[in-house]
Scaffold this motif. Structure first.
Motif, short mmCIF file in Angstrom:
data_model
loop_
_atom_site.label_atom_id
_atom_site.label_comp_id
_atom_site.label_asym_id
_atom_site.label_seq_id
_atom_site.Cartn_x
_atom_site.Cartn_y
_atom_site.Cartn_z
N THR A 100 -7.45 -58.94 -31.31
CA THR A 100 -8.32 -58.40 -30.26
C THR A 100 -7.65 -57.24 -29.53
N ARG A 101 -6.36 -57.09 -29.76
CA ARG A 101 -5.64 -55.99 -29.11
C ARG A 101 -5.82 -54.71 -29.90
N THR A 102 -5.81 -53.59 -29.20
CA THR A 102 -5.82 -52.30 -29.88
C THR A 102 -4.48 -52.09 -30.54
N PRO A 103 -4.45 -51.79 -31.87
CA PRO A 103 -3.17 -51.66 -32.54
C PRO A 103 -2.39 -50.46 -32.02
N ARG A 104 -1.08 -50.58 -32.07
CA ARG A 104 -0.24 -49.47 -31.62
C ARG A 104 -0.48 -48.27 -32.52
N PRO A 105 -0.89 -47.15 -31.97
CA PRO A 105 -1.22 -46.01 -32.82
C PRO A 105 0.02 -45.39 -33.45
N MET A 106 -0.21 -44.73 -34.56
CA MET A 106 0.87 -43.99 -35.21
C MET A 106 1.25 -42.82 -34.32
N SER A 107 2.53 -42.52 -34.24
CA SER A 107 2.97 -41.39 -33.42
C SER A 107 2.71 -40.08 -34.16
N PRO A 108 2.55 -38.98 -33.43
CA PRO A 108 2.38 -37.69 -34.10
C PRO A 108 3.52 -37.35 -35.04
N ARG A 109 4.75 -37.70 -34.63
CA ARG A 109 5.91 -37.41 -35.49
C ARG A 109 5.82 -38.18 -36.81
N ALA A 110 5.45 -39.47 -36.72
CA ALA A 110 5.32 -40.28 -37.93
C ALA A 110 4.20 -39.74 -38.83
N ALA A 111 3.09 -39.31 -38.21
CA ALA A 111 1.98 -38.76 -38.98
C ALA A 111 2.39 -37.46 -39.68
#
Length: 202
Positions: A100-111
């Motif tokens: 139910t939690r919003t997943p931790r988004p990918m960081s711009p650096r990782a993307a």
């Protein structure tokens, strides 16, 4: 010099605009995260296009000859890497959908790094740029012309990839919630797996 600039722009757009697996993955990733992450991923693609354009200008014929003997092992290794990424993407999407939690988004650096890697394992890109440069040797006969060609190819690629990221951000406003994240995540995984199979089959 204007002819070199136009040639670089056309070359960059020619390789960027046909939306293949990488472009589709960029759209779905941005839909699941944010435009900031998508823009970083877009610049990752454009960075590799710019580097490959530079390599083609500097040593197009030599690079093509160097890649030819190892083309099959390189394709298989690239496909294996892409399949691992596809599996991880699908696993993350399924795991996130059950929470139910919003997943931790990918960081711009990782993307950025992820898309540099995905784009770099496609040897067809450097072969494409090499063919363009070798077919227009008069366009890049000086260092200045070569630099203009490379910069124009990078700008063209970046402009299109950023437009795709913007489309993904707009899609993300519609595909919100666990079900939307699951769908876009699984689509991303399928797209990467498709790219892996295409790479494997050459």
């Amino acid at each position: 010099m204007l002819e070199v600039l136009v040639s670089g722009l056309v070359t960059g757009w020619a390789i960027a605009i046909p939306i293949g697996a990488v472009g589709a993955f960029l759209v779905t990733l941005t839909a699941r995260t944010s435009y900031r992450v998508g823009a970083a991923a877009a610049l990752g693609i454009a960075t590799v296009d710019g580097v490959y354009a530079a390599l083609a200008v500097l040593a197009g014929a030599a690079l093509s000859a160097l890649l030819e003997p190892v083309a099959t092992p390189l394709r298989l290794a690239s496909a294996a890497v892409l399949l691992v990424i596809a599996a991880l993407t699908a696993w993350h999407a399924v795991r996130s959908s059950g929470s139910t939690r919003t997943p931790r988004p990918m960081s711009p650096r990782a993307a950025y790094l992820l898309f540099v890697g995905i784009t770099a394992v496609n040897p067809a890109t450097v072969v494409y740029f090499a063919a363009i440069v070798l077919g227009n040797t008069d366009l890049t006969s000086t260092a200045a012309e070569g630099a203009v060609f490379v910069a124009a190819a990078f700008v063209a690629s970046a402009s299109w990839q950023l437009a795709l990221a913007a489309g993904g951000a707009a899609l993300g406003r519609v595909a919100t919630g666990p079900r939307g994240r699951l769908l876009t995540g699984l689509v991303s995984a399928a797209v990467i797996a498709g790219l892996a199979l295409h790479t494997m089959l050459g």
